[in-house]
Structure formats: C-alpha cells, structure tokens
Design a protein around this motif. Structure first.
Motif, mmCIF file in Angstrom:
data_model
loop_
_atom_site.group_PDB
_atom_site.id
_atom_site.type_symbol
_atom_site.label_atom_id
_atom_site.label_comp_id
_atom_site.label_asym_id
_atom_site.label_seq_id
_atom_site.Cartn_x
_atom_site.Cartn_y
_atom_site.Cartn_z
ATOM 1 N N ARG A 199 0.830 -1.202 0.000
ATOM 2 C CA ARG A 199 0.000 0.000 0.000
ATOM 3 C C ARG A 199 0.869 1.258 0.000
ATOM 4 N N LYS A 200 1.876 1.264 0.833
ATOM 5 C CA LYS A 200 2.755 2.428 0.930
ATOM 6 C C LYS A 200 3.452 2.701 -0.403
ATOM 7 N N LYS A 201 3.881 1.635 -1.062
ATOM 8 C CA LYS A 201 4.560 1.785 -2.353
ATOM 9 C C LYS A 201 3.620 2.348 -3.407
ATOM 10 N N LEU A 202 2.402 1.797 -3.477
ATOM 11 C CA LEU A 202 1.426 2.267 -4.464
ATOM 12 C C LEU A 202 0.964 3.686 -4.165
ATOM 13 N N GLN A 203 0.839 4.010 -2.881
ATOM 14 C CA GLN A 203 0.438 5.368 -2.498
ATOM 15 C C GLN A 203 1.501 6.378 -2.922
ATOM 16 N N SER A 204 2.762 6.012 -2.774
ATOM 17 C CA SER A 204 3.848 6.903 -3.192
ATOM 18 C C SER A 204 3.829 7.127 -4.695
ATOM 19 N N ARG A 226 -2.536 12.782 -16.421
ATOM 20 C CA ARG A 226 -3.803 12.413 -15.781
ATOM 21 C C ARG A 226 -4.082 10.914 -15.955
ATOM 22 N N LYS A 227 -3.819 10.399 -17.138
ATOM 23 C CA LYS A 227 -4.016 8.964 -17.377
ATOM 24 C C LYS A 227 -3.111 8.127 -16.469
ATOM 25 N N GLN A 228 -1.884 8.603 -16.284
ATOM 26 C CA GLN A 228 -0.956 7.904 -15.413
ATOM 27 C C GLN A 228 -1.444 7.922 -13.955
ATOM 28 N N ALA A 229 -1.976 9.070 -13.529
ATOM 29 C CA ALA A 229 -2.499 9.179 -12.164
ATOM 30 C C ALA A 229 -3.698 8.264 -11.959
ATOM 31 N N ILE A 230 -4.577 8.177 -12.968
ATOM 32 C CA ILE A 230 -5.747 7.299 -12.880
ATOM 33 C C ILE A 230 -5.305 5.842 -12.788
ATOM 34 N N ALA A 231 -4.302 5.476 -13.586
ATOM 35 C CA ALA A 231 -3.797 4.093 -13.562
ATOM 36 C C ALA A 231 -3.226 3.749 -12.190
ATOM 37 N N CYS A 232 -2.473 4.689 -11.599
ATOM 38 C CA CYS A 232 -1.905 4.453 -10.262
ATOM 39 C C CYS A 232 -3.009 4.320 -9.217
#
Length: 299
Positions: A199-204, A226-232
């Motif tokens: 979770r910490k890794k994905l949140q970062s 924005r697409k990259q942020a949505i994917a994350c």
C-alpha cells in the motif's frame, strides 16, 4: 456505528411499587420508597452531576460514559477523527472504572459459597453484561474511526478489545450478530496490515503522479499525466479492495479521486458512475449524516 441507548432523562424518577387499589400497606409503601431513594443517592454508580439516577436501563452505562460515547459519535460524523478517538477513549476508561466498581459491589453483597453450590461463580449479573456491551461498542466505534484514519493496526487492536469484552464479560456466543460483525472487521484489518508495505509503495506512486499532473502546463502533457495518475489510483484501489473489501472507506475515497480525474479529463459519464458508486459505499460505511457524504454529493 453500533448504537447504544441515550442517558435517562432528568425528569425520570425511580419509583417504588404503587399501593394496591384498596390502599392496604400504604404507609409501608411510603417508607419503602424513602429508604430506596436514600440507598440510590449514596451509591456513586447511580449518581450524576445533577444528582439524579443516571444508569441507562437499556445499556447499563452511566451518564458519564454515555456522554463521552455520544461525543465520540458526534465528532466522527463531523470527520473529526482525533477528537472522536479521544472521546471514545474516555468512554472506555470511564466504563472500565464503572465495571470494576460494579464487580466489587456484586462481590461484596453475594455469597461465594452459595454461587459455588449452584455452579454460578463465573456468571455476571445482567447490569454487568449490559455495561460490558456498552464498553464493547465504544471499542468497536473507535476501531471504525481508526480505520477511516488509515490506522489499521490500531483499529485491529480496538476490534480485538471489543471482541474480548463481548466474549469474556458479556459471554456472547459465536452466533451473536455483534460478535460476528467484529470478527469480520478483525479479518479485514489483518489483511490490511499484511499489505501495508505494498500500500505504501502504491500510495507513493500515486502521489508522484498527482504531483506531476499539477506541474504540467500543456494540454497533451496534462492528459498523459492524468491517465498515469488514474492508472496508479486504480492499482491502489485493487489492493484496498482485496484487503478491506469493496464496501470500505478506503475504496470509496479512491473511487472519488478517480471520478474527479475522469471528469477533469472530459470523461463525465465514467466519472459520475465512479462517484455514484463511491457515494453509495460511503452511505453504508459512514452513515447518511456524515459530513464527508455531503461533500461527496456536492462533487
């Protein structure tokens, strides 16, 4: 949150049984009433700041504990999580003091020999069971507040404390609805704690993508960010869904973030679908009166 009864009204009185229609024993009944009220006023368990009887007949909690518990729930509805946790802590501390007092009082007025003959030495009285249930509710409510704050290990501890009170003080069976619910919450928190590193890794990664989006100026560059942020955000949502379940605050919060990003990128239909799902989840998890629900509806 698990609701308990409200404190008794200042207008309520503890009355002795009425005399019979033929008025026989009327003077005796008056004497009994006077002695009964005198005994009540001398007990710290039954006296509040107003001097009136303060034990809630529905849940065994005294006025002070119930007041702290209701304060915690009010703070929770306003998303004041730190204040809510503090109030729940005060409710638990007060409740445990009351429980200790009551157990001591029961021990002094009962005969251990009589209970041993009947095989009832470990059976608490009804008021102790009700008071234990109120303390358990405070633990479970605090666990929910800590979960919303993302403190899953602390939430796990509170859910475990709530189960301990239900099992050992209230003697609830495994089929009890409150005990079953608390057991499910413990399982969810255990899974959430197990994936804390992921979770910490994905949140970062999501935070970095959002920071990049904010720094972009060109339309094309901004759309790509924005697409990259949505994917994350979607990757993090899958992790939270697998550990906490679809009906969780963490999943709903991420869906709202995704919905906002999609609407900003022109995908209004997809954004509104995600927002609607998130709002339905928030209603289930937080209750319809929570302040965050109103903010989500405005979005």
């Amino acid at each position: 949150a698990i609701q308990v009864g409200s404190p008794t009204s200042d207008k309520e009185e503890v009355r002795s049984p009425k005399a019979s229609p033929t008025e026989r024993g009327k003077s005796k009944s008056r004497r009994h009433s006077s002695n009964h009220e005198s005994r009540q006023q001398s007990s710290p368990y039954r006296k509040n700041s107003n001097g009136s009887g303060n034990t809630d007949a529905n849940n065994g909690a005294t006025f002070e504990m119930t007041s702290h518990l209701e304060d915690g729930r009010k703070h929770f509805l306003q998303n004041e999580l730190s204040e809510a946790v503090d109030a729940y802590s005060r409710a638990i501390r007060t409740g445990l003091e009351e429980l200790k007092h009551r157990k001591g009082m029961v021990h002094r007025i009962t005969s251990p020999d009589r209970y041993r003959r009947r095989g009832e030495s470990d059976q608490p009285d009804a008021m102790t069971i009700l008071l234990g249930g109120s303390i358990a509710s405070a633990h479970l409510d605090m666990g929910k507040a800590l979960e919303v704050a993302g403190k899953y290990s602390e939430a796990l501890e509170e859910y475990e404390n709530g189960i301990g009170m239900l099992e050992h003080t209230c003697h609830k069976s495994k089929k009890d609805p409150q005990l079953k619910m608390a057991t499910r919450e413990i399982q969810r928190m255990e899974r959430a704690v197990a994936v804390s590193g992921e979770r910490k890794k994905l949140q970062s990664s999501m935070d970095a993508a959002m920071a990049k989006l904010d720094s972009c100026s060109g339309v094309g560059e901004k759309d790509a960010a924005r697409k990259q942020a949505i994917a994350c955000a979607r990757r993090l949502t899958r992790t939270e869904r697998d550990s906490l379940g679809e009906q969780s605050y963490a999943v709903a919060r991420l869906k709202l973030k995704i919905a906002k990003l999609q609407c900003e990128g022109g995908n209004m239909e997809g954004g509104l679908d995600d927002a609607e799902e998130a709002i339905m989840t928030l209603k289930s998890v937080l209750g319809e009166k929570h302040s965050l629900l109103g903010a989500s509806c405005i979005f």
